[in-house]
Motif scaffolding. Structure first.
Motif, PDB file in Angstrom:
ATOM      1  N   ALA A   1     -31.516  20.458  36.710  1.00  0.00           N
ATOM      2  CA  ALA A   1     -31.615  20.815  38.126  1.00  0.00           C
ATOM      3  C   ALA A   1     -30.672  21.958  38.467  1.00  0.00           C
ATOM      4  CB  ALA A   1     -31.313  19.598  39.003  1.00  0.00           C
ATOM      5  N   ARG A   2     -29.563  22.028  37.779  1.00  0.00           N
ATOM      6  CA  ARG A   2     -28.580  23.089  38.050  1.00  0.00           C
ATOM      7  C   ARG A   2     -28.798  24.306  37.168  1.00  0.00           C
ATOM      8  NH1 ARG A   2     -22.002  22.269  38.529  1.00  0.00           N
ATOM      9  NH2 ARG A   2     -21.617  24.241  39.609  1.00  0.00           N
ATOM     10  N   LEU A   3     -29.131  24.086  35.900  1.00  0.00           N
ATOM     11  CA  LEU A   3     -29.240  25.199  34.962  1.00  0.00           C
ATOM     12  C   LEU A   3     -30.617  25.834  34.937  1.00  0.00           C
ATOM     13  CD1 LEU A   3     -27.261  23.802  31.890  1.00  0.00           C
ATOM     14  CD2 LEU A   3     -26.460  25.384  33.658  1.00  0.00           C
ATOM     15  N   LEU A   4     -31.660  25.037  35.186  1.00  0.00           N
ATOM     16  CA  LEU A   4     -33.033  25.540  35.042  1.00  0.00           C
ATOM     17  C   LEU A   4     -33.870  25.351  36.310  1.00  0.00           C
ATOM     18  CD1 LEU A   4     -33.885  24.105  31.498  1.00  0.00           C
ATOM     19  CD2 LEU A   4     -33.225  26.449  32.050  1.00  0.00           C
ATOM     20  N   PRO A   5     -33.331  25.628  37.485  1.00  0.00           N
ATOM     21  CA  PRO A   5     -34.142  25.405  38.689  1.00  0.00           C
ATOM     22  C   PRO A   5     -35.356  26.321  38.771  1.00  0.00           C
ATOM     23  CG  PRO A   5     -32.162  26.633  39.246  1.00  0.00           C
ATOM     24  CD  PRO A   5     -32.008  26.183  37.812  1.00  0.00           C
ATOM     25  N   ASP A   6     -35.319  27.439  38.046  1.00  0.00           N
ATOM     26  CA  ASP A   6     -36.424  28.401  38.104  1.00  0.00           C
ATOM     27  C   ASP A   6     -37.395  28.257  36.938  1.00  0.00           C
ATOM     28  OD1 ASP A   6     -35.158  29.927  40.347  1.00  0.00           O
ATOM     29  OD2 ASP A   6     -33.638  30.259  38.816  1.00  0.00           O
ATOM     30  N   ALA A   7     -37.130  27.334  36.029  1.00  0.00           N
ATOM     31  CA  ALA A   7     -37.978  27.198  34.840  1.00  0.00           C
ATOM     32  C   ALA A   7     -39.044  26.145  35.074  1.00  0.00           C
ATOM     33  CB  ALA A   7     -37.138  26.824  33.623  1.00  0.00           C
ATOM     34  N   ARG A   8     -40.230  26.426  34.598  1.00  0.00           N
ATOM     35  CA  ARG A   8     -41.311  25.446  34.610  1.00  0.00           C
ATOM     36  C   ARG A   8     -41.328  24.797  33.231  1.00  0.00           C
ATOM     37  NH1 ARG A   8     -46.100  26.402  35.025  1.00  0.00           N
ATOM     38  NH2 ARG A   8     -46.706  24.854  36.556  1.00  0.00           N
ATOM     39  N   THR A   9     -40.996  23.522  33.189  1.00  0.00           N
ATOM     40  CA  THR A   9     -40.927  22.793  31.928  1.00  0.00           C
ATOM     41  C   THR A   9     -41.804  21.545  32.035  1.00  0.00           C
ATOM     42  OG1 THR A   9     -39.084  21.339  32.517  1.00  0.00           O
ATOM     43  CG2 THR A   9     -38.529  23.543  31.706  1.00  0.00           C
ATOM     44  N   ALA A  10     -41.917  20.840  30.935  1.00  0.00           N
ATOM     45  CA  ALA A  10     -42.519  19.515  30.998  1.00  0.00           C
ATOM     46  C   ALA A  10     -41.631  18.613  31.854  1.00  0.00           C
ATOM     47  CB  ALA A  10     -42.660  18.930  29.593  1.00  0.00           C
ATOM     48  N   GLU A  11     -42.253  17.706  32.588  1.00  0.00           N
ATOM     49  CA  GLU A  11     -41.471  16.737  33.345  1.00  0.00           C
ATOM     50  C   GLU A  11     -40.714  15.833  32.373  1.00  0.00           C
ATOM     51  OE1 GLU A  11     -42.083  13.148  36.650  1.00  0.00           O
ATOM     52  OE2 GLU A  11     -43.762  14.482  36.143  1.00  0.00           O
ATOM     53  N   VAL A  12     -39.466  15.564  32.703  1.00  0.00           N
ATOM     54  CA  VAL A  12     -38.620  14.721  31.857  1.00  0.00           C
ATOM     55  C   VAL A  12     -38.609  13.316  32.436  1.00  0.00           C
ATOM     56  CG1 VAL A  12     -36.332  14.402  30.860  1.00  0.00           C
ATOM     57  CG2 VAL A  12     -37.198  16.717  31.269  1.00  0.00           C
ATOM     58  N   TYR A  13     -39.139  12.355  31.697  1.00  0.00           N
ATOM     59  CA  TYR A  13     -39.182  10.969  32.148  1.00  0.00           C
ATOM     60  C   TYR A  13     -37.912  10.202  31.764  1.00  0.00           C
ATOM     61  CZ  TYR A  13     -44.255  11.885  32.469  1.00  0.00           C
ATOM     62  OH  TYR A  13     -45.481  12.403  32.766  1.00  0.00           O
ATOM     63  N   TYR A  14     -37.343  10.552  30.622  1.00  0.00           N
ATOM     64  CA  TYR A  14     -36.189   9.817  30.106  1.00  0.00           C
ATOM     65  C   TYR A  14     -35.458  10.733  29.145  1.00  0.00           C
ATOM     66  CZ  TYR A  14     -33.612   6.321  27.287  1.00  0.00           C
ATOM     67  OH  TYR A  14     -32.647   5.616  26.619  1.00  0.00           O
ATOM     68  N   CYS A  15     -34.132  10.741  29.244  1.00  0.00           N
ATOM     69  CA  CYS A  15     -33.321  11.606  28.389  1.00  0.00           C
ATOM     70  C   CYS A  15     -31.994  10.900  28.160  1.00  0.00           C
ATOM     71  CB  CYS A  15     -33.112  12.956  29.073  1.00  0.00           C
ATOM     72  SG  CYS A  15     -32.027  14.088  28.193  1.00  0.00           S
ATOM     73  N   ALA A  16     -31.654  10.669  26.898  1.00  0.00           N
ATOM     74  CA  ALA A  16     -30.428   9.913  26.641  1.00  0.00           C
ATOM     75  C   ALA A  16     -29.856  10.232  25.271  1.00  0.00           C
ATOM     76  CB  ALA A  16     -30.684   8.417  26.748  1.00  0.00           C
ATOM     77  N   GLU A  17     -28.524  10.167  25.213  1.00  0.00           N
ATOM     78  CA  GLU A  17     -27.783  10.184  23.950  1.00  0.00           C
ATOM     79  C   GLU A  17     -27.173   8.804  23.764  1.00  0.00           C
ATOM     80  OE1 GLU A  17     -25.205  13.557  22.634  1.00  0.00           O
ATOM     81  OE2 GLU A  17     -25.507  14.216  24.699  1.00  0.00           O
ATOM     82  N   GLY A  18     -27.280   8.269  22.561  1.00  0.00           N
ATOM     83  CA  GLY A  18     -26.704   6.957  22.291  1.00  0.00           C
ATOM     84  C   GLY A  18     -25.340   7.064  21.653  1.00  0.00           C
ATOM     85  N   GLY A  19     -24.602   5.974  21.705  1.00  0.00           N
ATOM     86  CA  GLY A  19     -23.278   5.961  21.098  1.00  0.00           C
ATOM     87  C   GLY A  19     -23.312   6.123  19.594  1.00  0.00           C
ATOM     88  N   ASN A  20     -24.449   5.867  18.974  1.00  0.00           N
ATOM     89  CA  ASN A  20     -24.573   6.011  17.515  1.00  0.00           C
ATOM     90  C   ASN A  20     -25.075   7.395  17.115  1.00  0.00           C
ATOM     91  OD1 ASN A  20     -27.136   5.854  18.506  1.00  0.00           O
ATOM     92  ND2 ASN A  20     -27.844   4.224  17.124  1.00  0.00           N
TER      93      ASN A  20
END
Length: 355
Positions: free
Chosen positions: A99-118
């Motif tokens: 939202a801050r870095l790519l407000p002007d980019a048209r990308t695929a909608e992101v449903y879920y994004c995560a980094e795990g502790g492992n």
């Protein structure tokens, strides 16, 4: 009931995307009206490369009339490539700050994004379909190239000569980037013979790697995609002259915008099409920058940056070939058509003058 969206439960394989997990992930990602999911099945994918494995998941709901996507793209690190997790983490960080870095980019909608502790990384993305992507080998039309450049130019313009937010300090210049370090290690570590195709240029580029990287980072710099080619751009679902949508941000860097432009022109157009259209495309790109507020950047400066970027195009594919030769005992391929295109563009623009 334990929440299946905690950092210790980040999926590492398609089998981890259970109906319960996907229901909650879609709702957490802004799809509050998503119905309860009854089944998730793997139905192929756009690609499964070294830097990431992409799979299409078909979704069936308990109520056939329920709201929610009927297919979702799952992106995980490749099991065959040790560095894939680190590249996946870069992309995850970008999406988490999109939202801050790519407000002007048209990308695929992101449903879920995560980094795990492992060290696991998982993305669930909108399915843009396969038809909108053009194989690099086949090449784009000039109109498609125009759409691609018009999609990335507003991203470049927003950060043109500006500092990125402090939270994006992990976005590095080419020579210090993850992909830059990867390429440096393999190219500098290679002590074998170069194939005839690469012999005129690669030994000189290896010796002047830091110089070329420095030109790309000399300014004005911006936020660049880093791997901007036709297989990372979707032309589907919009009017024929509308902007395209961008995917696969694992090589994101802070560099001249011409790094993206050069990658697309040299890899994603046939040589004949590129030669006929590239000056018009460069002029259009500059006009788009100007329309979004960029001043003081003319055609001569554009060409100077383009030359460095055309040389930089060689580094990733060459490093990947060297990795295969070194770790798996492969020979150099007898045909390297995309590298041939890149080298022809280097010659056409006299880019070796930087070496």
């Amino acid at each position: 009931m334990p929440d299946p969206l905690g950092p210790s439960d980040v999926p590492t394989a398609p089998r981890d995307i259970t109906p319960e997990f996907l229901t909650r992930a879609l709702r957490r990602g802004g799809r509050e009206a998503t119905g309860r999911i009854a089944a998730v099945t793997v139905a192929g994918g756009r690609h499964a490369g070294m830097f990431g494995s992409v799979r299409r998941l078909r979704v069936r709901y308990t109520d056939p009339q329920a709201h929610g996507p009927r297919s979702v793209m799952l992106k995980l690190p490749s099991r065959e490539f040790a560095e894939s997790r680190a590249f996946g983490a870069l992309e995850a960080r970008l999406y988490l700050q999109r939202a801050r870095l790519l407000p002007d980019a048209r990308t695929a909608e992101v449903y879920y994004c995560a980094e795990g502790g492992n060290g696991s990384v998982c993305l669930l993305l909108e399915d843009l379909g396969d038809a909108g992507f053009v194989r690099q080998y086949d090449g784009c039309t000039p109109d498609q190239a125009s759409r691609a450049l018009r999609a990335v130019a507003p991203v470049h313009a927003r950060w043109w000569g500006r500092q990125l937010p402090g939270s994006a300090a992990w976005v590095r210049p080419p020579g210090q980037s993850l992909v830059g370090e990867f390429c440096r290690g393999w190219i500098h570590g290679y002590d074998g013979d170069w194939p005839d195709l690469l012999e005129p240029v690669m030994p000189r580029l290896a010796a002047r790697y830091e110089r070329v990287a420095g030109v790309l980072a000399a300014g004005p710099v911006t936020l660049v995609h880093g791997d901007f080619h036709s297989q990372n751009v979707s032309f589907a679902g919009e009017a024929a002259d509308g902007p395209a949508r961008l995917v696969d941000f694992q090589f994101v860097q802070r560099a001249t915008g011409l790094q993206d432009v050069a990658r697309f022109l040299a890899t994603s157009l046939t040589t004949e099409v590129r030669r006929a259209a590239e000056r018009d495309l460069l002029t259009e790109y500059l006009a788009c920058l100007a329309a979004h507020g960029v001043t003081g950047y003319g055609f001569d400066a554009c060409v100077a940056d383009l030359r460095a970027a055309l040389l930089w195009n060689l580094t990733t594919p060459v490093a990947l070939h060297i990795r295969g030769i070194t770790t798996e005992g492969r020979p150099w391929p007898t045909s390297m058509p995309i590298l041939e295109r890149c080298l022809t563009a280097v010659d056409d623009w006299d880019a070796t003058r930087l070496l």
